[in-house]
Design an enzyme around this catalytic site. Structure first.
Site, PDB file in Angstrom:
ATOM      1  N   ASN A 112       0.803  -1.225   0.000  1.00 16.98           N
ATOM      2  CA  ASN A 112       0.000   0.000   0.000  1.00 16.98           C
ATOM      3  C   ASN A 112       0.836   1.276   0.000  1.00 16.98           C
ATOM      4  O   ASN A 112       0.280   2.370  -0.029  1.00 16.98           O
ATOM      5  CB  ASN A 112      -1.016  -0.022   1.149  1.00 16.98           C
ATOM      6  CG  ASN A 112      -2.137  -1.010   0.840  1.00 16.98           C
ATOM      7  OD1 ASN A 112      -2.302  -1.422  -0.321  1.00 16.98           O
ATOM      8  ND2 ASN A 112      -2.891  -1.396   1.851  1.00 16.98           N
ATOM      9  N   ARG A 126      -8.567  -1.799  -8.078  1.00 10.52           N
ATOM     10  CA  ARG A 126      -9.073  -0.621  -7.362  1.00 10.52           C
ATOM     11  C   ARG A 126      -8.007   0.472  -7.216  1.00 10.52           C
ATOM     12  O   ARG A 126      -8.305   1.662  -7.282  1.00 10.52           O
ATOM     13  CB  ARG A 126      -9.585  -1.050  -5.977  1.00 10.52           C
ATOM     14  CG  ARG A 126      -9.610   0.062  -4.958  1.00 10.52           C
ATOM     15  CD  ARG A 126     -10.944   0.380  -4.360  1.00 10.52           C
ATOM     16  NE  ARG A 126     -10.844   1.601  -3.572  1.00 10.52           N
ATOM     17  CZ  ARG A 126     -11.779   2.502  -3.475  1.00 10.52           C
ATOM     18  NH1 ARG A 126     -12.921   2.337  -4.083  1.00 10.52           N
ATOM     19  NH2 ARG A 126     -11.608   3.580  -2.737  1.00 10.52           N
ATOM     20  N   ARG A 155     -16.745  -0.038  -3.757  1.00 10.88           N
ATOM     21  CA  ARG A 155     -16.144   0.907  -2.813  1.00 10.88           C
ATOM     22  C   ARG A 155     -16.284   2.328  -3.349  1.00 10.88           C
ATOM     23  O   ARG A 155     -15.994   2.600  -4.507  1.00 10.88           O
ATOM     24  CB  ARG A 155     -14.706   0.489  -2.542  1.00 10.88           C
ATOM     25  CG  ARG A 155     -14.710  -0.726  -1.603  1.00 10.88           C
ATOM     26  CD  ARG A 155     -13.469  -1.517  -1.677  1.00 10.88           C
ATOM     27  NE  ARG A 155     -12.323  -0.847  -1.074  1.00 10.88           N
ATOM     28  CZ  ARG A 155     -11.090  -1.334  -1.159  1.00 10.88           C
ATOM     29  NH1 ARG A 155     -10.867  -2.455  -1.792  1.00 10.88           N
ATOM     30  NH2 ARG A 155     -10.100  -0.704  -0.591  1.00 10.88           N
TER      31      ARG A 155
HETATM   32  N1  EPU Z   1     -14.684   5.807   1.793  1.00 11.28           N
HETATM   33  C1  EPU Z   1     -15.708   6.604   1.405  1.00 11.28           C
HETATM   34  N2  EPU Z   1     -15.542   7.381   0.291  1.00 11.28           N
HETATM   35  C2  EPU Z   1     -14.387   7.395  -0.422  1.00 11.28           C
HETATM   36  C3  EPU Z   1     -13.317   6.565  -0.006  1.00 11.28           C
HETATM   37  C4  EPU Z   1     -13.507   5.780   1.109  1.00 11.28           C
HETATM   38  O1  EPU Z   1     -16.770   6.603   2.017  1.00 11.28           O
HETATM   39  O2  EPU Z   1     -14.303   8.138  -1.406  1.00 11.28           O
HETATM   40  C5  EPU Z   1     -14.852   4.943   2.972  1.00 11.28           C
HETATM   41  C6  EPU Z   1     -14.672   3.458   2.684  1.00 11.28           C
HETATM   42  O3  EPU Z   1     -15.836   2.867   2.165  1.00 11.28           O
HETATM   43  C7  EPU Z   1     -14.300   2.913   4.040  1.00 11.28           C
HETATM   44  C8  EPU Z   1     -13.562   4.094   4.682  1.00 11.28           C
HETATM   45  O4  EPU Z   1     -13.812   5.225   3.879  1.00 11.28           O
HETATM   46  O5  EPU Z   1     -15.449   2.648   4.787  1.00 11.28           O
HETATM   47  C9  EPU Z   1     -12.093   3.941   4.812  1.00 11.28           C
HETATM   48  O6  EPU Z   1     -11.567   3.461   3.620  1.00 11.28           O
HETATM   49  P1  EPU Z   1     -10.220   4.051   3.035  1.00 11.28           P
HETATM   50  O7  EPU Z   1     -10.565   5.034   1.976  1.00 11.28           O
HETATM   51  O8  EPU Z   1      -9.316   4.458   4.150  1.00 11.28           O
HETATM   52  O9  EPU Z   1      -9.635   2.762   2.400  1.00 11.28           O
HETATM   53  P2  EPU Z   1      -8.801   2.789   1.138  1.00 11.28           P
HETATM   54  O10 EPU Z   1      -7.988   4.025   1.139  1.00 11.28           O
HETATM   55  O11 EPU Z   1      -9.658   2.495  -0.027  1.00 11.28           O
HETATM   56  C10 EPU Z   1      -6.647   1.645   2.069  1.00 11.28           C
HETATM   57  C11 EPU Z   1      -5.923   0.391   1.734  1.00 11.28           C
HETATM   58  C12 EPU Z   1      -6.737  -0.791   2.198  1.00 11.28           C
HETATM   59  C13 EPU Z   1      -6.914  -0.676   3.700  1.00 11.28           C
HETATM   60  C14 EPU Z   1      -7.582   0.662   4.036  1.00 11.28           C
HETATM   61  C15 EPU Z   1      -7.747   0.905   5.513  1.00 11.28           C
HETATM   62  C16 EPU Z   1      -4.755   0.960  -0.280  1.00 11.28           C
HETATM   63  C17 EPU Z   1      -4.576   0.752  -1.740  1.00 11.28           C
HETATM   64  N3  EPU Z   1      -5.745   0.313   0.283  1.00 11.28           N
HETATM   65  O12 EPU Z   1      -7.877   1.538   1.382  1.00 11.28           O
HETATM   66  O13 EPU Z   1      -5.990  -1.946   1.905  1.00 11.28           O
HETATM   67  O14 EPU Z   1      -7.734  -1.725   4.159  1.00 11.28           O
HETATM   68  O15 EPU Z   1      -6.833   1.741   3.471  1.00 11.28           O
HETATM   69  O16 EPU Z   1      -6.506   0.885   6.118  1.00 11.28           O
HETATM   70  O17 EPU Z   1      -3.979   1.662   0.349  1.00 11.28           O
HETATM   71  C18 EPU Z   1      -5.679  -4.224   1.499  1.00 11.28           C
HETATM   72  O18 EPU Z   1      -4.464  -3.963   1.406  1.00 11.28           O
HETATM   73  O19 EPU Z   1      -6.127  -5.387   1.573  1.00 11.28           O
HETATM   74  C19 EPU Z   1      -6.625  -3.099   1.548  1.00 11.28           C
HETATM   75  C20 EPU Z   1      -7.915  -3.232   1.299  1.00 11.28           C
END
Ligand code: EPU
Length: 409
Positions: free
Chosen positions: A12, A82, A113
């Site tokens: 990540n 994603r 997502r």
């Molecule tokens: N969310 C929104 N709107 C958005 C973006 C996110 O509502 O525009 C919500 C999501 O639905 C979730 C929350 O915000 O409920 C937090 O999600 P976040 O955006 O922090 O997750 P992410 O940035 O999409 C990253 C990692 C994930 C990890 C999460 C939490 C990357 C590429 N992905 O995801 O990694 O679980 O942060 O730490 O950095 C994995 O590696 O298996 C993975 C899924």
């Protein structure tokens, strides 16, 4: 199992540093890149956009994004990957325009997502947003610094806004930012190239836009989720494992729980030595943004709790579909009761038995491998592309420690 295992570069972090190379025309040398499917997809996408890519070593690449010829992400990439969303901000900042469909990826959030925070954030920086058939079309000759408050804490949202703001005109103040270690790593990389970012790793980040960024060198930080996964794997299998090339301070929430439940370890600045514990206690966890308990370790921790003395409540608060795998553990013999909102009550210890399983996502897949290591008999796991997305050569690496894992085709 016993021996020593080296942690690879953080998935990540790599998935943000690679797209960030689009922000400069100069060569960027990146080392400690993990050899995983998600990194391969990012490299392919960079190449499709026109970047010159040279593999300079087993885990290092030189990337030069001088002649970027496209500002569109093809549905072929965006749908299955994603993290393609991380290319949107650099393309918008560099090209003044970007077209992309809604990204796909694994199935852990309800209804796909969301990316509303990205769209809202780019609009705050002055981007014109249009929805053109199945595509988002964003335009801004030059983004303008602004103040933006994240109504939901988001890791990729925070990183996208940092990338967009570093070439914007004026100052951007981001509030209620995510604090995961991959965020200061991104800021460190960009600052080394001339960006002016302060506060990354805290809830408020201030970015003074600059006219251009330079190339340079960057080493990807160790993967904290791999570190935690191996530590849990050692505890589950009662293996005296030494985990090297890691950063134990990035998994303090897990280590604090180990102390509480009776799992001993020794830690140095870049290593972690797990001491096998015959018995350990159960413990409730609630996933939380960093530095809280990471959602990405929740599934492996649930496997650990199937072997603990007593009942634990596993509460997933970040992704509402990230407990689907619990049914697979139940099929293996675990005593798990699902509750709403997404929580799993785990009664331990229970004997696990080998089964035929399908991995719904990356983190569930690795949890199945851990469960399979202690299960009686053979376990067959399908859909291992999901595991290969995030763990480099996992079968071979665990076999060196004494596991018996075969790739079927
Ligand atoms: N969310 C929104 N709107 C958005 C973006 C996110 O509502 O525009 C919500 C999501 O639905 C979730 C929350 O915000 O409920 C937090 O999600 P976040 O955006 O922090 O997750 P992410 O940035 O999409 C990253 C990692 C994930 C990890 C999460 C939490 C990357 C590429 N992905 O995801 O990694 O679980 O942060 O730490 O950095 C994995 O590696 O298996 C993975 C899924």
């Amino acid at each position: 199992m016993s021996g020593q295992i080296e942690v690879k570069g953080a998935k990540n972090s790599a998935l943000k540093i690679l797209p960030a190379t689009l922000l400069t025309e100069e060569t960027v040398s990146i080392s400690n890149l993990p050899d995983i499917e998600d990194v391969h997809r990012s490299i392919e996408l960079l190449s499709e956009l026109g970047a010159e890519i040279n593999k300079t070593g087993s885990s290092s690449y030189d990337i030069k994004a001088k002649n970027i010829k496209k500002f569109e992400l093809s549905p072929e990439f965006a749908k299955k990957f994603r993290a393609s969303i991380m290319f949107v901000a650099p393309l918008l900042a560099r090209m003044g325009e970007v077209r992309f469909p809604h990204p796909g990826g694994c199935v852990i959030g309800a209804g796909g997502r969301p990316i509303d925070l990205f769209i809202e954030g780019f609009a705050a920086l002055g981007a014109e947003i249009n929805i053109d058939g199945r595509f988002y079309h964003l335009k801004a000759k030059r983004l303008k610094g602004a103040e933006y408050f994240f109504t939901t804490i988001s890791v990729t949202g925070t990183e996208a806004m940092i990338m967009a703001a570093c070439l914007a005109e004026g100052t951007t103040i981001l509030k209620n930012c995510a604090m995961e270690p991959e965020i200061p790593a991104l800021a460190e990389y960009l600052n080394a190239g001339g960006a002016k970012i302060i506060g990354a790793g805290s809830p408020t980040i201030i970015i003074d836009g600059v006219d251009k960024l330079n190339g340079g060198k960057f080493t990807i930080i160790p993967d904290r989720i791999e570190t935690g996964t191996f530590a849990i794997m050692a505890a589950v299998t009662r293996a005296p494992l030494t985990i090297t090339k890691c950063c134990p301070t990035h998994i303090e929430s897990l280590l604090a729980i180990f102390k509480k439940i009776g799992i001993a370890y020794e830690a140095g600045p870049d290593w972690l030595k797990m001491v096998p514990a015959k018995k350990f206690k159960s413990c409730n966890i609630k996933t939380h943004e960093y530095p809280g308990f990471p959602t990405d370790l929740q599934s492996s921790f649930t496997v650990l709790m199937t072997q603990a003395d007593g009942t634990s409540m596993i509460h997933e608060t970040i992704y509402d579909r990230r407990l689907l795998y619990a049914d697979m553990l139940t099929q293996m013999g675990a005593n798990i009761i699902m509750c709403a909102p997404p929580r799993a009550g785990v009664n331990g210890p229970t004997r696990l038995f080998g089964k035929k399983l399908t991995s719904p996502d990356l983190r569930a897949g690795i949890a199945m491998i851990i469960a399979a290591l202690i299960a009686k008999g053979e376990t067959e796991i399908d859909n291992i592309y999901q595991i290969d997305r995030g763990y480099e050569n996992i079968g071979e690496r665990l076999n060196k420690l004494g596991a018996d894992i075969k790739r079927m085709d």
